[in-house]
Design an enzyme around this catalytic site. Structure first.
Site, PDB file in Angstrom:
ATOM      1  N   GLY A  66       0.770  -1.248   0.000  1.00 30.23           N
ATOM      2  CA  GLY A  66       0.000   0.000   0.000  1.00 30.23           C
ATOM      3  C   GLY A  66       0.793   1.286   0.000  1.00 30.23           C
TER       4      GLY A  66
ATOM      5  N   TYR B 101     -18.631   8.598   2.359  1.00 27.26           N
ATOM      6  CA  TYR B 101     -17.709   7.457   2.485  1.00 27.26           C
ATOM      7  C   TYR B 101     -18.402   6.194   1.948  1.00 27.26           C
ATOM      8  CZ  TYR B 101     -13.697   4.867   4.343  1.00 27.26           C
ATOM      9  OH  TYR B 101     -12.573   4.092   4.481  1.00 27.26           O
TER      10      TYR B 101
ATOM     11  N   LYS C 144     -15.042  -1.350   4.943  1.00 22.97           N
ATOM     12  CA  LYS C 144     -14.209  -1.300   6.161  1.00 22.97           C
ATOM     13  C   LYS C 144     -14.861  -2.078   7.302  1.00 22.97           C
ATOM     14  CE  LYS C 144     -10.595   1.303   4.939  1.00 22.97           C
ATOM     15  NZ  LYS C 144      -9.278   0.650   4.671  1.00 22.97           N
TER      16      LYS C 144
HETATM   17  O1  0WE Z   1     -10.439   4.946   3.137  1.00 21.79           O
HETATM   18  C1  0WE Z   1     -10.306   6.088   2.749  1.00 21.79           C
HETATM   19  C2  0WE Z   1     -10.286   6.395   1.262  1.00 21.79           C
HETATM   20  C3  0WE Z   1     -10.031   5.210   0.393  1.00 21.79           C
HETATM   21  C4  0WE Z   1     -10.358   5.446  -1.057  1.00 21.79           C
HETATM   22  C5  0WE Z   1     -10.061   6.628  -1.715  1.00 21.79           C
HETATM   23  C6  0WE Z   1     -10.388   6.781  -3.065  1.00 21.79           C
HETATM   24  C7  0WE Z   1     -10.172   8.061  -3.805  1.00 21.79           C
HETATM   25  C8  0WE Z   1      -9.992   7.830  -5.284  1.00 21.79           C
HETATM   26  C9  0WE Z   1     -10.949   4.432  -1.761  1.00 21.79           C
HETATM   27  N1  0WE Z   1     -11.258   4.539  -3.073  1.00 21.79           N
HETATM   28  C10 0WE Z   1     -10.978   5.690  -3.730  1.00 21.79           C
HETATM   29  N2  0WE Z   1     -11.303   5.752  -5.046  1.00 21.79           N
HETATM   30  C11 0WE Z   1     -10.907   6.788  -5.844  1.00 21.79           C
HETATM   31  O2  0WE Z   1     -11.249   6.825  -7.032  1.00 21.79           O
HETATM   32  N3  0WE Z   1     -10.247   7.109   3.663  1.00 21.79           N
HETATM   33  C12 0WE Z   1     -10.387   6.807   5.071  1.00 21.79           C
HETATM   34  C13 0WE Z   1     -10.077   8.531   3.299  1.00 21.79           C
HETATM   35  C14 0WE Z   1     -11.424   9.108   3.092  1.00 21.79           C
HETATM   36  O3  0WE Z   1     -12.096   8.936   1.948  1.00 21.79           O
HETATM   37  C15 0WE Z   1     -13.328   9.560   2.087  1.00 21.79           C
HETATM   38  C16 0WE Z   1     -13.422  10.132   3.357  1.00 21.79           C
HETATM   39  C17 0WE Z   1     -12.204   9.841   4.017  1.00 21.79           C
HETATM   40  C18 0WE Z   1     -11.814  10.230   5.404  1.00 21.79           C
HETATM   41  C19 0WE Z   1     -14.394   9.640   1.194  1.00 21.79           C
HETATM   42  C20 0WE Z   1     -15.541  10.337   1.563  1.00 21.79           C
HETATM   43  C21 0WE Z   1     -15.628  10.890   2.818  1.00 21.79           C
HETATM   44  C22 0WE Z   1     -14.583  10.808   3.731  1.00 21.79           C
END
Ligand code: 0WE
Length: 256
Positions: free
Chosen positions: A13, A156, A163
């Site tokens: 990762g 999210y 998750k």
């Molecule tokens: O787990 C995450 C994000 C993981 C993620 C990010 C992306 C962006 C680009 C998974 N898939 C994608 N796909 C894409 O195309 N987080 C904990 C960070 C995160 O992401 C959010 C958050 C937070 C905090 C999305 C919406 C709202 C809050």
């Protein structure tokens, strides 16, 4: 003496220097572990080689798309040839199609649900199954989660559901692997300014919200995730398995 002197680990990762995986890898390295790295796609190869290369020109760096059983098998085959065995595994991998993180959860497509769960949750099971035979003196598996697994965080969406699956998988894997002295835990991190957060609408406001509402009144530093990752990997955490540790400046305890 470092906490992880003589231990052998693999890190999934790392995308760039801001990655949570890189923060934890640096801590594992500082504490004396020897590490291998994987990268997802040619796009990230140079980044990972540049970062991981600072741990020595002979650092093992392998391609791995975690949705491919064959690539996962190959990675652990090479690790077995090179290291002989393994103590530590970091899972810091997640993906959902962007449109699923933007709209209404009600519109989550079957395909977006499948991809999010395959990349972000099933992958932990697949990696654990291949890693376990190499963890012949016990081991520690650490995965990254987020509060959206247990409470609704607007946008999210399907990642929260994935998750939740990752956290439940952590408990079932902890039960499955306990007899082999392999521990499996999650770190639930507060929001971090990483590539995965880039372009997420309102992310800046979210960091401000944590600052305003967490008991410690601030956001989490990547190095703090490193310290917790090193603790979970170390013998200090020998009786901790199946847990989700919140490294979120206390945000998770608040009701209002
Ligand atoms: O787990 C995450 C994000 C993981 C993620 C990010 C992306 C962006 C680009 C998974 N898939 C994608 N796909 C894409 O195309 N987080 C904990 C960070 C995160 O992401 C959010 C958050 C937070 C905090 C999305 C919406 C709202 C809050």
């Amino acid at each position: 003496m470092g906490l992880l002197e003589g231990k052998l680990g693999i890190v999934f990762g790392v995308a760039n220097k801001r990655s949570i995986a890189w923060a934890i890898a640096q801590a594992w390295h500082r504490e004396g572990a020897k590490l291998a790295f994987t990268y997802q796609g040619e796009r990230l190869k140079d980044n990972v080689e540049e970062l991981a290369g600072t741990f020595g020109a002979d650092t093992l760096i392998l391609p791995c798309d975690v949705t491919s059983d064959e690539q996962v098998r190959n990675v652990f085959g090479t690790v077995k040839e090179s290291f002989g065995r393994l103590d530590l595994l970091l899972h810091s991998v997640a993906f959902a199609p962007r449109e699923a993180l933007e709209g209404d959860f009600l519109n989550t497509s079957r395909e977006a649900f499948r991809i999010a769960h395959d990349v972000s949750a099933y992958s932990l099971i697949g990696l654990a199954r291949e890693a376990a035979p190499l963890m012949d003196q016990g081991g520690s598996i650490v995965a990254m989660s987020y509060y959206g697994a247990e409470k609704v965080i607007p946008h999210y969406n399907v990642m929260g559901v994935a998750k939740a699956s990752l956290e439940a998988s952590t408990r079932y894997l902890a039960y499955s692997l306990g007899k082999r002295k392999i521990r499996v835990n999650c770190i639930s991190a507060g929001p971090m300014n990483t590539l995965a957060a880039r372009g997420i609408a309102g992310f800046g406001d979210m960091l401000k919200h944590y600052e305003a509402h967490s008991p410690l009144g601030r956001n989490v530093e990547p190095s703090e995730l490193g310290h917790t990752g090193a603790f979970l990997a170390s013998d200090g955490a020998a009786a901790i398995t199946g847990q989700v540790l919140y490294v979120d400046c206390g945000y998770q305890i608040m009701g209002m």
